[in-house]
Design an enzyme around this catalytic site. Structure first.
Site, PDB file in Angstrom:
ATOM      1  N   HIS A   1      12.288 -47.826  58.531  1.00  0.00           N
ATOM      2  CA  HIS A   1      10.987 -47.897  57.845  1.00  0.00           C
ATOM      3  C   HIS A   1      10.357 -49.259  58.099  1.00  0.00           C
ATOM      4  O   HIS A   1      11.042 -50.286  58.111  1.00  0.00           O
ATOM      5  CB  HIS A   1      11.178 -47.670  56.334  1.00  0.00           C
TER       6      HIS A   1
ATOM      7  N   ASP B   1       3.697 -51.615  51.414  1.00  0.00           N
ATOM      8  CA  ASP B   1       4.631 -50.558  51.809  1.00  0.00           C
ATOM      9  C   ASP B   1       3.907 -49.224  51.667  1.00  0.00           C
ATOM     10  O   ASP B   1       3.391 -48.906  50.590  1.00  0.00           O
ATOM     11  CB  ASP B   1       5.878 -50.597  50.932  1.00  0.00           C
TER      12      ASP B   1
ATOM     13  N   CYS C   1       4.972 -44.523  59.364  1.00  0.00           N
ATOM     14  CA  CYS C   1       5.052 -45.819  58.674  1.00  0.00           C
ATOM     15  C   CYS C   1       4.643 -46.965  59.606  1.00  0.00           C
ATOM     16  O   CYS C   1       3.977 -47.935  59.169  1.00  0.00           O
ATOM     17  CB  CYS C   1       6.453 -46.050  58.147  1.00  0.00           C
TER      18      CYS C   1
END
Length: 515
Positions: free
Chosen positions: A406, A423, A474
């Site tokens: 990630h 995030d 991501c």
């Protein structure tokens, strides 16, 4: 024709019926030279008796009837509702009663004609529209009482003609003097005189200056020459009575205002409408799209498509495959894109913030070692000779954070004095924030010899940001966070823009130019 009798006995019997007259046979009685005659009316319904008896003579007189009730004056009502017809025998008392009766009569007549004259005057004002504004008056006009709270005097004025005419105010004052200023010995004016005066007032050659003044002057119960001190005291009392109410209302207003401000502070603020700029969403032309599709072909997988000279990074067809749908971004593509963002800033410094972009290997190198923090390992990454600028002069410093599978982004925001963590899955990492804060303190001390304190800086985990809705975008979210922040823009994109951003990034890498 009757005559006096010579019979003494009969004369005594006849005259004894009325004790008020003396007997003609008494010593002091004098016979008038002219005899008196009496006519007695005979009643046919009664039986005729003998003329020699006393009863026969008495029966010739008519029956006594009760006195008639007086109807020439109204009876005064007593205290408890009973009518009082008592009359005092004294002349003074009779004069007082007669004066009171005449006052009642005159009061009733004057009141009736006064109200009639008022209604006529009001009707005259209402329909007086000879080139002037028609003024409607209320039907009920209170002339006996003045409101305590009234502080405004309404004056309805009608323009005068150019010709000079006597003012109606003077005439009304004269009429008021006749009606009110009557002394103890004066007499009330007759109803006919009042009506005639009012008729002259309304129909004569007078111009009405004020309807309110005329009505006030016609009031019978109006107090004349009230001292100004009394009026001032009455107004002062009315103000004092209203002061507690006003204070209570003022306190209620303050309470409601504070309550409203509290509710407004608790209400969630509406987000301002974000103006979406055109630059980050420029459409891809057909020839550019064809070039990207050619680079994604399997024939170019082992071929080096482009080489970035400053970073010495080569991008092959296989590396570029990470920008295809449902693929994870690799380090080479991210690092080349950050180098292009820095070159864009140098090319157009007026349109972009002064930023520095670390590559994906910086944070891994920083947290290496036994203590999970090693400043010396990255100390020479930011020298003036290598960068061409000082790191502490930058407004924002972007640090990509890779967590196994990630990607996240950390920002040292010097312009706003805060450390930001972005995030796409709304995650948080305090260790990253603490290590970057320590790094920035060591960097300033090493390059400038200054000790700075970041305790006043804010640690912000950005919540209002586009969120990832799958398990493979991501990296694209991370590089676009840096792109929009370096432009000084809000993060005004969504998950649906990710396919476009993948194609656009591939196009910019192939051209080695970020737009």
């Amino acid at each position: 024709m009757g005559a006096l009798t010579s019979n003494r006995k009969r004369g005594d019997e006849c005259l004894s019926l009325n004790s008020a007259h003396p007997s003609p046979y008494s010593q002091n009685f004098q016979i008038s030279k002219r005899p008196r005659f009496s006519y007695v009316k005979q009643i046919p319904d009664r039986p005729i008796l003998s003329s020699n008896s006393v009863a026969s003579r008495v029966s010739r007189y008519p029956d006594i009837k009760p006195p008639l009730t007086r109807v020439h004056a109204p009876c005064r009502t007593g205290k408890f509702g009973f009518f009082s017809n008592r009359e005092d025998s004294s002349p003074k008392a009779r004069g007082v009663h007669e004066k009171e009766r005449s006052g009642v009569i005159m009061g009733s007549v004057l009141s009736f004609h006064l109200e009639k004259a008022k209604s006529r005057a009001l009707d005259t004002f209402r329909y007086l529209n000879k080139g002037k504004e028609v003024i409607e008056l209320d039907e009920e006009v209170e002339t006996d009482r003045v409101s305590e709270d009234s502080s405004i005097e309404e004056v309805l004025a009608i323009e005068e003609d150019d010709r000079e005419r006597p003012s109606v105010v003077d005439y009304v004052q004269e009429l008021d003097t006749k009606m009110v200023d009557c002394g103890p010995q004066g007499t009330q004016p007759s109803a006919s005189s009042v009506v005639s005066d009012l008729t002259t007032l309304t129909n004569g050659p007078f111009k009405v200056d004020s309807a309110g003044k005329m009505l006030d002057s016609l009031s019978l119960n109006r107090e004349v020459e009230v001292p100004s001190v009394v009026v001032y005291k009455q107004l002062l009392e009315s103000v004092e009575r209203r002061t507690p109410k006003l204070e209570h209302l003022h306190s209620q207003i303050e309470f409601n205002v504070s309550k409203l401000s509290l509710l407004e502070s608790l209400r969630p603020q509406k987000k301002p409408v974000k103006v979406v700029p055109d630059e980050p969403f420029v459409a891809i032309r057909k020839e550019e799209m064809a070039e990207v599709e050619q680079a994604f072909s399997s024939a170019n997988r082992r071929r080096v498509l482009v080489t970035h000279e400053n970073s010495n990074i080569e991008i092959t067809g296989e590396m570029l495959q990470c920008l295809r749908p449902r693929a994870w971004l690799n380090d080479e593509v991210i690092n080349v894109y950050f180098e292009l963002l820095k070159e864009r800033e140098k090319r157009e410094p007026q349109n972009f913030l002064k930023c520095h972009f670390f590559n994906t290997f910086f944070y891994k190198k920083l947290i290496g070692g036994k203590s999970n923090y090693d400043y010396k390992s990255v100390r020479r990454w930011t020298t003036q000779k290598k960068l061409g600028y000082s790191l502490i002069d930058c407004d924002k410093i972007f640090v990509p954070i890779h967590k196994e599978i990630h990607w996240c982004l950390a920002v040292i925001n010097k312009a706003e004095e805060k450390l930001q963590y972005l995030d796409s899955l709304k995650g948080r990492d305090t260790q990253v924030m603490n290590r970057l804060a320590k790094y920035y303190v060591d960097e300033v001390k090493d390059k400038c010899g200054k000790d700075i304190n970041l305790s006043s800086w804010k640690l912000e985990y950005v919540e209002d940001l586009p969120e990832q809705e799958n398990g493979f975008d991501c990296g694209v979210f991370m590089i676009k966070y840096a792109d929009f922040y370096s432009r000084g823009l809000d993060l005004c994109f969504k998950q649906e823009h990710m396919p476009y951003f993948r194609l656009r990034t591939a196009k910019e890498i192939l051209k080695l130019r970020a737009d």
